[in-house]
Each structure stands twice: as structure tokens, then as C-alpha cells.
Design a protein around this motif. Structure first.
Motif, PDB file in Angstrom:
ATOM      1  N   ALA A   1       0.830  -1.214   0.000  1.00  0.00           N
ATOM      2  CA  ALA A   1       0.000   0.000   0.000  1.00  0.00           C
ATOM      3  C   ALA A   1       0.861   1.258   0.000  1.00  0.00           C
ATOM      4  CB  ALA A   1      -0.932  -0.001   1.212  1.00  0.00           C
ATOM      5  N   LYS A   2       2.026   1.190   0.649  1.00  0.00           N
ATOM      6  CA  LYS A   2       2.911   2.354   0.708  1.00  0.00           C
ATOM      7  C   LYS A   2       3.648   2.594  -0.598  1.00  0.00           C
ATOM      8  CE  LYS A   2       3.926   2.463   5.667  1.00  0.00           C
ATOM      9  NZ  LYS A   2       4.992   2.322   6.703  1.00  0.00           N
ATOM     10  N   ASN A   3       3.700   1.585  -1.436  1.00  0.00           N
ATOM     11  CA  ASN A   3       4.461   1.698  -2.684  1.00  0.00           C
ATOM     12  C   ASN A   3       3.552   1.878  -3.894  1.00  0.00           C
ATOM     13  OD1 ASN A   3       7.575   1.111  -2.318  1.00  0.00           O
ATOM     14  ND2 ASN A   3       6.486  -0.132  -0.820  1.00  0.00           N
ATOM     15  N   LYS A   4       2.589   2.760  -3.742  1.00  0.00           N
ATOM     16  CA  LYS A   4       1.731   3.102  -4.869  1.00  0.00           C
ATOM     17  C   LYS A   4       2.476   4.041  -5.821  1.00  0.00           C
ATOM     18  CE  LYS A   4      -2.627   2.587  -2.373  1.00  0.00           C
ATOM     19  NZ  LYS A   4      -3.866   3.254  -1.923  1.00  0.00           N
ATOM     20  N   ILE A   5       2.104   4.001  -7.089  1.00  0.00           N
ATOM     21  CA  ILE A   5       2.739   4.866  -8.079  1.00  0.00           C
ATOM     22  C   ILE A   5       1.668   5.578  -8.889  1.00  0.00           C
ATOM     23  CG2 ILE A   5       4.809   3.436  -8.254  1.00  0.00           C
ATOM     24  CD1 ILE A   5       3.646   2.247 -10.828  1.00  0.00           C
ATOM     25  N   MET A   6       2.041   6.710  -9.456  1.00  0.00           N
ATOM     26  CA  MET A   6       1.142   7.429 -10.358  1.00  0.00           C
ATOM     27  C   MET A   6       1.383   6.940 -11.781  1.00  0.00           C
ATOM     28  SD  MET A   6      -0.540   9.185  -8.222  1.00  0.00           S
ATOM     29  CE  MET A   6      -1.563  10.142  -9.375  1.00  0.00           C
TER      30      MET A   6
END
Length: 288
Positions: free
Chosen positions: A103-108
Motif C-alpha cells: 500500500a505504501k508503494n503506490k505509483i502514479m
């Protein structure tokens, strides 16, 4: 047509062997459903988690064959989830921690037609570098004001063609792609995981970290308050218990008239006040 085959290409055989070893090497096996996941989401995760997690992509039929005879509690239930496009993850960290890290490693990401905007999509005023032509109409249809200057399309002023939570149509997605604007936040969550014979469903592994932190802080404060009230001494509350005990001792001393260096002034003031009150009730009393 290959249901009864007994030999496999060398690469598949190697993957088959490797997949049989991984569940014995790690405590946790997790599944990601790949139906709505793009490769651009997986690559950064592989890099970030390479020290702790092994990602394994394999056809579901081969995975079923490799794992179905392993004597690992809960494995048969996991194999039942091998449907459609999946990726396996092997790790020694708990599935809850792994899900938090994911969850902390989301990207745009760039948008596709039909995607939902994760943010208010702001298109800034600038030179697009795009030559005039059919694109002018597409900018206009998207509600983005433009002008032509020096042989290229300029965006005349900042605009917000789509707000957070709204759908991005195919034409706008193409425009945003040309402008290198990434309006879609993408992350990965575990679909299911197996740890020590226990199989966890997707919703069971979702943790609101801030909420849990607040609950722990509240529980800690309540425990300290209870221990102070009960005079149960710990390193965390000893100072507050001593302060409370000192205050209680002073109150008892003042109430009982037992003089000490700390309470004699209060006792004398109290006695004087009480004496004045009694004297005030006498008919012949004259205040000093």
C-alpha cells in the motif's frame, strides 16, 4: 491436448522445480490477481522488495501441478485460487506487513480510457510542442483552452478537465499521455495469503495503520491512568504516582491539622478562616 504430457520444455521444468522449493523456503505464500495490474506496477515493487520478497510468475496449470502434492498445510485451499492471471509472492514477513508495504508503494500512472482520476487533474499553461491540426479539436472537446504560437499548440491557462473521482475518457487519456501527466494512483493488494497453514482472505489483510496506532495510543494512556489510580508502580508512571501521593498527603495533613513545613501555612490560614467564621456569629464581634 497436453493434459497427459509427461515432459516439459527445459525452462518450464526449471520453473516447476523452483516453485516446489519456494514454499519450503518461506513461511508465507501470497497471491496477486493480475487482471487489473500493469507491468509498470510490478517492476518498482520487485526492486523495492527484492531483499524480502520473491515474485514468481507462472501459468496457473503449471503452478497447480507443482504444488498439488506438497505436504504443506493449507496448500490445497491456495491452489483453488489459481484462476486467471496471477502472480505468487514468497516471503518470511507476515502477510499483514507485506500488504502495508504494498500500500505504501503506490505509483502514479498514465491514464487509460475509463480510468478514474485519483487527483484533480490540472493541465498547466505551457507550450505542448504539438503541431496544430486535429489535436486542436481534441483539446477543445476536453475543455482545455489553447492558442497557436510559434507554430505549436500552447495551453492558454491552467485548467482542470477532470476532477478527482471522475472518469477519464479515451480522448482525454490520450491528451494527458502526450503531456506526460499521470493522474491515476495504482497500487497492489494481496488477494489471499497462506501462513503456517492459515489462509487469509483479501479483506482480512487490510490494516488501517493510523487507526491501529491511535487505538494503541489510547489503550496505553488508559492503562497508565488505571495504574496511577491503583498505585501500581511502573517506570512509566512512578513520577505521576509520587506527585499524586504527595498531593494526597498534603490534603490529609491540612484536613487533620497535622503541621509540616509544607502545610503549616495552609493549616494556619484554614484555622484563621474558621476562627473568623465562628467569631462572626457572635453578637459582640468587632472585626479587627
Amino acid at each position: 491436448m497436453h493434459e497427459n504430457r509427461t515432459t516439459y520444455p527445459k525452462r518450464k521444468a526449471q520453473m516447476y522445480q523452483q516453485l516446489q522449493e519456494l514454499p519450503k523456503k518461506y513461511k508465507v505464500m501470497a497471491i496477486i490477481k493480475m487482471s487489473k495490474v500493469r507491468s509498470t506496477q510490478i517492476l518498482p515493487l520487485r526492486k523495492t522488495l527484492k531483499e524480502d520478497v520473491e515474485f514468481f510468475s507462472i501459468k496457473d496449470k503449471v503452478a497447480q501441478k507443482a504444488l498439488e502434492n506438497l505436504d504443506i498445510p493449507g496448500m490445497k485451499d491456495m491452489i483453488g485460487e489459481f484462476k486467471g492471471q496471477i502472480m505468487l509472492m514468497f516471503t518470511n514477513m507476515s502477510p499483514f506487513k507485506l500488504n502495508v508495504l504494498l500500500a505504501k508503494n503506490k505509483i502514479m500512472m498514465m491514464a487509460r480510457g475509463g480510468d478514474i482520476a485519483s487527483i484533480d487533474v490540472v493541465v498547466p499553461a505551457k507550450n505542448t510542442g504539438i503541431a496544430p491540426g486535429p489535436m486542436l479539436t481534441e483539446f477543445k472537446e476536453a475543455g482545455i483552452p489553447t492558442k497557436i504560437d510559434q507554430g505549436t499548440i500552447w495551453i492558454a491557462k491552467d485548467s482542470t478537465p477532470v476532477a478527482k473521482g471522475e472518469a477519464i475518457n479515451e480522448k482525454l487519456a490520450a491528451i494527458l499521455g502526450k503531456l506526460d501527466i499521470k493522474p491515476v494512483e495504482a497500487g497492489i493488494t494481496l488477494f489471499t495469503a497462506l501462513e503456517d497453514g492459515l489462509k487469509y482472505a483479501e479483506e482480512e489483510m487490510v490494516i488501517d495503520v493510523e487507526k491501529i496506532r491511535d487505538e494503541f495510543a489510547q489503550a496505553h494512556q488508559e492503562a497508565i491512568s488505571l495504574s496511577i489510580e491503583a498505585a501500581y508502580v511502573t517506570p512509566e508512571n512512578i513520577e505521576q504516582i509520587l506527585v499524586k501521593a504527595a498531593q494526597s498527603a498534603r490534603s490529609v495533613s491540612v484536613e487533620s491539622g497535622y503541621m509540616t513545613d509544607e502545610t503549616k501555612e495552609q493549616i494556619l490560614q484554614k484555622a484563621d478562616s474558621q476562627a473568623r467564621a465562628v467569631a462572626g456569629q457572635a453578637k459582640d464581634y468587632t472585626p479587627a
